[in-house]
Scaffold this active site. Structure first.
Site, short mmCIF file in Angstrom:
data_model
loop_
_atom_site.label_atom_id
_atom_site.label_comp_id
_atom_site.label_asym_id
_atom_site.label_seq_id
_atom_site.Cartn_x
_atom_site.Cartn_y
_atom_site.Cartn_z
N LYS A 116 7.86 -14.31 12.37
CA LYS A 116 8.45 -13.19 13.11
C LYS A 116 9.08 -13.62 14.43
CE LYS A 116 5.07 -9.82 11.39
NZ LYS A 116 5.76 -9.08 10.35
N GLU A 200 4.87 -7.45 21.60
CA GLU A 200 6.00 -6.53 21.61
C GLU A 200 5.64 -5.28 22.38
OE1 GLU A 200 7.28 -5.39 17.67
OE2 GLU A 200 8.15 -7.37 17.33
N HIS A 235 -0.46 0.82 8.92
CA HIS A 235 0.78 0.03 8.93
C HIS A 235 1.31 -0.27 7.54
CE1 HIS A 235 0.34 -0.39 13.17
NE2 HIS A 235 -0.79 -1.04 13.07
N ARG A 297 13.38 -10.38 -0.04
CA ARG A 297 13.00 -10.11 -1.44
C ARG A 297 13.37 -8.68 -1.77
NH1 ARG A 297 8.80 -6.68 -0.11
NH2 ARG A 297 7.75 -7.26 1.81
P1 ADP Z 1 7.07 -3.45 1.16
O1 ADP Z 1 7.84 -2.78 2.21
O2 ADP Z 1 7.91 -4.03 0.07
O3 ADP Z 1 5.91 -2.69 0.68
P2 ADP Z 1 5.53 -4.74 3.17
O4 ADP Z 1 6.31 -5.48 4.19
O5 ADP Z 1 4.96 -3.42 3.48
O6 ADP Z 1 6.46 -4.68 1.87
O7 ADP Z 1 4.35 -5.62 2.62
C1 ADP Z 1 4.53 -7.00 2.37
C2 ADP Z 1 3.98 -7.39 1.02
O8 ADP Z 1 2.63 -7.02 0.91
C3 ADP Z 1 4.69 -6.72 -0.12
O9 ADP Z 1 5.49 -7.67 -0.74
C4 ADP Z 1 3.61 -6.27 -1.05
O10 ADP Z 1 3.58 -6.95 -2.27
C5 ADP Z 1 2.33 -6.63 -0.38
N1 ADP Z 1 1.48 -5.43 -0.37
C6 ADP Z 1 1.71 -4.26 -0.99
N2 ADP Z 1 0.72 -3.43 -0.83
C7 ADP Z 1 -0.18 -4.05 -0.07
C8 ADP Z 1 -1.44 -3.69 0.42
N3 ADP Z 1 -1.98 -2.51 0.13
N4 ADP Z 1 -2.09 -4.56 1.21
C9 ADP Z 1 -1.54 -5.73 1.51
N5 ADP Z 1 -0.36 -6.15 1.03
C10 ADP Z 1 0.31 -5.33 0.24
P1 ADP Z 2 4.50 -6.45 8.48
O1 ADP Z 2 5.04 -7.84 8.28
O2 ADP Z 2 3.03 -6.42 8.39
O3 ADP Z 2 5.22 -5.47 7.62
P2 ADP Z 2 5.99 -5.35 10.73
O4 ADP Z 2 6.40 -6.13 11.91
O5 ADP Z 2 7.03 -5.00 9.74
O6 ADP Z 2 4.80 -6.12 10.02
O7 ADP Z 2 5.27 -4.01 11.25
C1 ADP Z 2 4.60 -3.15 10.34
C2 ADP Z 2 4.54 -1.75 10.92
O8 ADP Z 2 3.92 -1.72 12.20
C3 ADP Z 2 5.88 -1.10 11.15
O9 ADP Z 2 6.39 -0.50 9.98
C4 ADP Z 2 5.56 -0.08 12.23
O10 ADP Z 2 4.96 1.06 11.68
C5 ADP Z 2 4.53 -0.77 13.08
N1 ADP Z 2 5.17 -1.47 14.23
C6 ADP Z 2 5.63 -2.73 14.23
N2 ADP Z 2 6.15 -3.06 15.43
C7 ADP Z 2 6.00 -2.00 16.24
C8 ADP Z 2 6.30 -1.73 17.61
N3 ADP Z 2 6.86 -2.64 18.39
N4 ADP Z 2 6.00 -0.50 18.11
C9 ADP Z 2 5.42 0.43 17.33
N5 ADP Z 2 5.09 0.23 16.03
C10 ADP Z 2 5.37 -0.96 15.48
#
Ligand code: ADP
Ligand code: ADP
Ligand code: MG
Length: 630
Positions: A116, A200, A235, A297
């Protein structure tokens, strides 16, 4: 075009990829673990290869074994689905080096976006707005604390290698920082083998807005508009939609353009998603939307984009992987109507969302909308993988229309004895604020109480069960279907009749009224009735009948592991005095963390686990005895 394809995944996404491949005349090869030997994706593929035992680490994550399977079966290409190996750059590289086609972006693009902090630096350089924060190399706790203080609270600590909603901590005040940092680093080290973090600014009224992008090997990049995935629990996305409510044309143009710029910056080929976080406190505004991360992906929620654009994104992936140019130019893509997806999980919302496993004795999803699933009636939900069992996707001319269709479908879900979140999802989608487009990531946490269904049957459900029970001819049961369906059933007795029934330990005598309109569906077999109502399932038995619901967990103080998993925290020791509901042990299973709590106040008299222990289903972890003390 590719002629044969190995799908390195399972469940609904494997079935989804197979469906498109079949339509395109591509031969499909599935891979499977022990637990999935007879799974739907195996049944649907032309061929299948066993790659190892049930744990994903010993099967679906074995890159070399999967490449060997592709070679053995003469598959030309590998589609990774999502999760598992999909964002593993080393695997992508190994696939390409072995002479196979990788249905995904270049390994270097995956690498560039894999961490990240590096991804955010790259995006900032490319002129994409990024969430304000600290991305530095220096990881000394004092330095991180100083940076957080400078950013201003609340802040979010994020593992640079994090994913799936893990390795994140919100910190509300300077005094909490040190402790939160330590626990975040612990989780990051355990889950991702990398304890580095970034900090952040925590965005207020956060909305999760993401843009679907697509690139080909000829330098073309387009976007397929945005999705709003703000409805999240811990999240993790629960309900997703496209387009985002309240997005005006100018803001859409700005965010989609930023996404295309981000994809170009990493030379992107294939399907990808650029995730942004928006401050929704003043509606969606271009100057309040920041890059968060890129997922290199296909995304779980890709169907909502397919619905509003009329495109098949898996087909696009396969064409691009085969070297073709993108099927459409940007000016040929447009938004039609509104689509919403809900993720149906095998979990029990009224029991702390604990995953629910077992055989799907009854599994009937509505046929009125698009369903993506990897299971059928009679299949088993094993404890080994993600508990998502289906996605329900509605699409209609307007958001209101799509919501109505989705709510109706969720309320018609019939699953038993495995528990699902259908009623919870239906309540979320039917919520007045959701209907009004008032969404942010705090929606589910703040409304949790009102979104949880009542575990006790309503009067209507008791009445329905009584009427159904009275109508069953118990004598002739026992052949064919275990349950004789009584859909749309009405008791034909002219007068009301009385019957006694039990549900989860409660017995009542019901006056079943044949004239009362019935809502829901009941199915009955000797001595038992199941009622499906508004997405919930209720089992009734005649009083004294054996083998009732099992929902009333033994309240003898023996806290057992509900499924195989790994103990990630132990919060008590032998002799600890505990309150009812106090956290005892945290278990990681089916990719989720679950707290096991004390069934009543008392004293820990037995503690059989330590942090890191692998436990099997039913293992006695802790025993509590009702304390006499004080
Ligand atoms: P997506 O938006 O495609 O769901 P996320 O960024 O939320 O992906 O999650 C990252 C990856 O975690 C996805 O590729 C998914 O396969 C996996 N994932 C899905 N459900 C869960 C879960 N309940 N707990 C942890 N990982 C999950
Ligand atoms: P992951 O790889 O686990 O998907 P992300 O960075 O995409 O991690 O963050 C997952 C979720 O956490 C986001 O969809 C949002 O709901 C929350 N989030 C992430 N960054 C922030 C932020 N700076 N402020 C508030 N919420 C956040
Ligand atoms: Mg994310």
């Amino acid at each position: 075009m590719i002629r044969s394809l190995l799908i390195a995944n399972r469940g609904e996404i494997a079935c989804r990829v197979i469906r498109t491949a079949r339509r395109l005349g591509i031969r499909t090869v599935a891979v499977h673990s022990d637990a999935d030997a007879r799974a739907l994706h195996v049944r649907e593929a032309d061929e299948s290869v066993h790659v190892g035992p049930s744990p994903a680490r010993e099967s679906y994550l074995l890159g070399e074994r999967i490449i060997a399977a592709a070679k053995e079966t003469g598959a030309e290409a590998i589609h990774p689905g999502y999760g598992f190996l999909s964002e593993n750059a080393d695997f992508a590289e190994a696939v390409i080096e072995s002479g196979l086609i990788w249905v995904g972006p270049k390994p270097q693009s995956i690498r560039a976006m894999g961490l990240k902090d590096a991804a955010k630096k790259l995006m900032a350089e490319a002129g994409v707005p990024v969430t304000p924060g600290y991305l530095g190399e220096e990881q000394a706790p004092e330095r991180l604390q100083a940076e957080a203080d400078a950013i201003g609270y609340p802040v979010l600590i994020k593992a640079v290698a994090g994913g799936g909603g893990k390795g994140m901590r919100k910190v509300n005040a300077s005094g909490e920082f040190a402790e939160m940092l330590a626990s975040c680093k612990r989780e990051a080290a355990a889950s991702f083998g990398d304890d580095r973090v970034l900090i952040e600014k925590y965005i207020e009224r956060p909305r999760h807005i993401e843009v679907q992008v697509f690139g080909d090997a000829h330098g073309n990049v387009v976007h397929l508009f945005e999705r709003d995935c703000s409805l999240q629990r811990r999240h993790q996305k629960v309900i997703e939609e496209a387009p985002a409510p309240g997005m005006d044309e100018a803001t859409r143009a700005a965010v989609c353009e930023a996404a295309v710029k981000a994809a170009r910056a990493v030379d992107y080929v294939g399907a990808g998603t650029i995730e942004f976080i928006a401050d929704g406190s003043q509606g969606l505004r271009a100057d309040r939307i920041w890059f968060m991360e890129m997922n290199t992906r296909l995304q779980v929620e890709h169907p909502v984009t397919e619905e509003i654009t009329g495109e098949d994104l898996v087909e696009w992936q396969l064409r691009v992987a085969a070297g073709e140019t993108l099927p459409k130019r940007q000016d040929e893509l447009a938004i039609q109507g509104h689509a919403i997806e809900a993720r149906l999980y095998a979990e029990d919302p009224v029991n702390q969302f604990l995953p629910s496993t077992g055989r799907l004795d009854h599994f009937d999803l509505p046929r009125t909308l698009r369903i993506e699933t990897g299971v059928e009636e009679g299949d088993r939900i094993s404890p080994w993988y993600d508990p998502m069992i289906a996605k329900l996707v509605s699409h209609g001319p307007s958001r209101a229309w799509a919501i109505d269709e989705l709510v109706g479908a969720l309320e018609a879900v019939e699953v038993w004895p495995v528990r699902t979140n259908a009623a919870f999802l239906a309540r979320a989608a039917a919520d007045a604020d959701f209907r009004a487009g008032e969404v942010d990531t705090g929606f589910i946490p703040s409304k949790l109480e009102s979104l949880l269904p009542d575990p006790a049957p309503s009067e209507g459900v008791w009445n329905m069960a009584a009427a159904a029970m009275l109508a069953v001819d118990f004598g002739e049961d026992g052949e064919g279907d275990p349950w004789s369906a009584l859909a749309g059933f009405r008791a034909n007795a002219a007068e009301a009749a009385r019957i006694s029934l039990s549900h989860a330990g409660t017995t009542r005598t019901i006056e079943a009224d044949a004239e009362r309109p019935l809502e829901g569906v009941a199915t009955a077999s000797g001595g038992s009735v199941l009622v499906f109502s508004d997405g919930q399932a209720f089992a009734f038995t005649l009083p004294g009948a054996a083998g009732s619901s099992g929902a009333g967990d033994a309240l003898d103080g023996a806290v057992q592991s509900p499924m195989p998993g790994r103990v990630i925290a132990v919060d008590v020791s032998a002799g600890t005095k505990v309150e009812r509901g106090q956290k005892l042990v945290t278990l990681e299973a089916m990719k989720m963390e679950h707290s096991l709590t004390a069934p009543f106040a008392g004293i820990v008299t037995e503690l059989n686990v330590a942090e890191g222990a692998q436990v099997s289903e039913g293992a006695l972890l802790v025993r509590i005895e009702k304390g006499e003390g004080e």
